[in-house]
Design an enzyme around this catalytic site. Structure first.
Site, PDB file in Angstrom:
ATOM      1  N   TYR A 185       3.169  -8.228  -2.429  1.00 31.61           N
ATOM      2  CA  TYR A 185       3.855  -9.435  -1.972  1.00 31.61           C
ATOM      3  C   TYR A 185       2.882 -10.594  -1.767  1.00 31.61           C
ATOM      4  CZ  TYR A 185       8.645  -7.930  -0.927  1.00 31.61           C
ATOM      5  OH  TYR A 185       9.949  -7.534  -1.014  1.00 31.61           O
ATOM      6  N   ASP A 202       8.970   7.833  -5.432  1.00 30.19           N
ATOM      7  CA  ASP A 202      10.130   8.208  -6.260  1.00 30.19           C
ATOM      8  C   ASP A 202      10.855   9.397  -5.653  1.00 30.19           C
ATOM      9  OD1 ASP A 202       7.850   9.692  -6.856  1.00 30.19           O
ATOM     10  OD2 ASP A 202       8.215   9.775  -9.022  1.00 30.19           O
ATOM     11  N   ASP A 234      10.510  -2.389   1.226  1.00 28.28           N
ATOM     12  CA  ASP A 234      11.618  -3.291   0.892  1.00 28.28           C
ATOM     13  C   ASP A 234      12.723  -2.510   0.204  1.00 28.28           C
ATOM     14  OD1 ASP A 234      13.008  -5.754   0.414  1.00 28.28           O
ATOM     15  OD2 ASP A 234      12.284  -5.678  -1.660  1.00 28.28           O
ATOM     16  N   LYS A 257       2.274   6.151  -3.649  1.00 30.88           N
ATOM     17  CA  LYS A 257       2.333   6.484  -5.078  1.00 30.88           C
ATOM     18  C   LYS A 257       0.905   6.831  -5.481  1.00 30.88           C
ATOM     19  CE  LYS A 257       4.534   6.851  -9.025  1.00 30.88           C
ATOM     20  NZ  LYS A 257       5.544   7.920  -9.298  1.00 30.88           N
ATOM     21  N   ASP A 267      16.590  -0.881   1.937  1.00 34.43           N
ATOM     22  CA  ASP A 267      17.942  -1.177   1.436  1.00 34.43           C
ATOM     23  C   ASP A 267      18.677   0.121   1.123  1.00 34.43           C
ATOM     24  OD1 ASP A 267      17.547  -3.988   1.472  1.00 34.43           O
ATOM     25  OD2 ASP A 267      18.596  -4.218  -0.440  1.00 34.43           O
TER      26      ASP A 267
END
Ligand code: IPM
Ligand code: MG
Length: 355
Positions: free
Chosen positions: A135, A222, A246, A190, A250
């Site tokens: 970001y 994942d 982020d 990751k 959601d």
């Protein structure tokens, strides 16, 4: 107790108005000042985060934030887009620790798109690092490629990076939060592909040694995305970087029935905080009076607990929200057969009454 009220765009103004009413119904004295932010500020002052708004936010004990963004600004240069307001506030106030609790209220078990038995009793806390990662990493931009698969053609790039102190401080936040809960932290990375997240995993593991009473495990992002919909109740505290947080927050929101239920707190190292619903400005339903104000009202409760040190008032608001759900009141996003649909203002008023 000074609160900067920044409603922003879209449904932001409608939902923040209800949270302000709820705060006003408490027997506490607040100094509240409202300012424009996002697209609304761009229209008025030509910038999504005007100097005066930033100053107000910096001087306040807490910021109550609605949402920013509208498709009509998609063509503006990036530095003028509404989203830059929230990113600028996070950066300028140093709000590195983002708490996104995903709680499935028993009254809303049927509103989730998952089977009731998967989500009943769900209570997880996503802790998202908020001021680093891809970001904010520099360099970023567009250029003509000099290497890669297609040298000589246009390309765009962002930089994923994390420093040791950035990882250490968010890891401490997660371990300390876990101590107040069931004592488990899942760090999401990751590390199998990315240097940044191998480093993340190593540093979180090191910090974890200072918390022998907390159980730490690691999961690739994942797999975490899959486990969140396969067996979400296996998680307790989830700590992760900005971009993964982020996305996963959601996803976690939908476990609770609706993203309209998910509050958030973004804190800096001196407990100054910005409180906002995890959802966005929803321009498609703005002005219709149908948005769910509960995520914002619950964010106000988090504000009372974390920044304003009024835990009893926070408890009262949370109890009032449960009470209106028990009464069967629902905004459109959480409506199900046998309940009563209400609009944004009616939901706010019901919470005030329950208080
Ligand atoms: C969020 C939002 C923001 C983010 C946007 C509006 C910049 O999606 O708070 O999750 O990406 O962090
Ligand atoms: Mg988001």
């Amino acid at each position: 107790m000074k609160i900067a009220v920044l409603p922003g765009d879209g449904i932001g103004t409608e939902i923040v108005a209800e949270a302000v009413k709820v705060l006003g119904a408490l027997d506490l004295k607040f100094e509240m000042e409202t300012a424009l932010v996002g697209g609304a500020a761009y229209e008025a002052y030509g910038h999504p985060l005007p100097e005066a708004t930033l100053k107000l936010a910096k001087e306040a004990d807490a910021v109550l934030f609605g949402a920013v963004g509208d498709w009509k600004y998609d063509k503006l240069e990036r530095s003028l887009r509404p989203e830059q307001a929230i990113l600028g506030l996070r950066k300028n106030l140093g709000l590195f620790a983002n708490f996104r609790p995903a709680i499935c209220y028993e009254q809303l078990v049927d509103a989730s798109s998952l089977k009731p038995e998967l989500v009943a009793g769900l209570d997880i806390l996503i802790i998202r690092e908020l001021t680093g990662d891809i970001y904010f990493g520099q360099p970023r931009g567009r250029r003509i490629a000099t290497d890669g698969h297609f040298p000589g053609t246009e390309e765009a790039f962002d930089t994923m990076r994390y420093s040791r102190p950035e990882i250490e401080r968010i890891a401490h936040v997660a371990f300390q939060a876990a101590r107040k809960r069931s004592g488990r932290v899942t760090s999401v990375d990751k590390a199998n592909v990315l240097e940044t997240f191998q480093f993340w995993k190593d540093v979180v593991t090191e910090v974890g040694q200072q918390y022998p009473d907390v159980q730490l495990d690691h999961m690739y992002v994942d797999n975490a995305a899959m486990q969140l919909v396969r067996a979400p109740k296996k998680f307790d505290v989830v700590v992760t970087g900005n971009i993964f947080g982020d996305i996963l927050s959601d996803e976690a929101a939908m476990l609770t029935g609706s993203i309209g239920m998910l509050p958030s707190a973004s804190l800096n190292s001196s407990s100054q905080g910005l409180y906002e619903p995890s959802h966005g400005s929803a321009p498609d339903i703005a002005g219709k009076g149908i948005a769910n104000p509960l995520a914002t009202i619950l964010s106000a409760a988090m504000m009372l607990r974390f920044s304003l040190k009024q835990p009893a008032a926070a408890d009262r608001i949370e109890a009032a929200v449960k009470s209106v759900l028990t009464q069967g009141l629902r905004t459109a996003d959480i409506f199900s057969a046998g309940t009563r649909q209400v609009n944004t203002q009616e939901m706010g008023a019901a919470v005030v009454k329950a208080l």
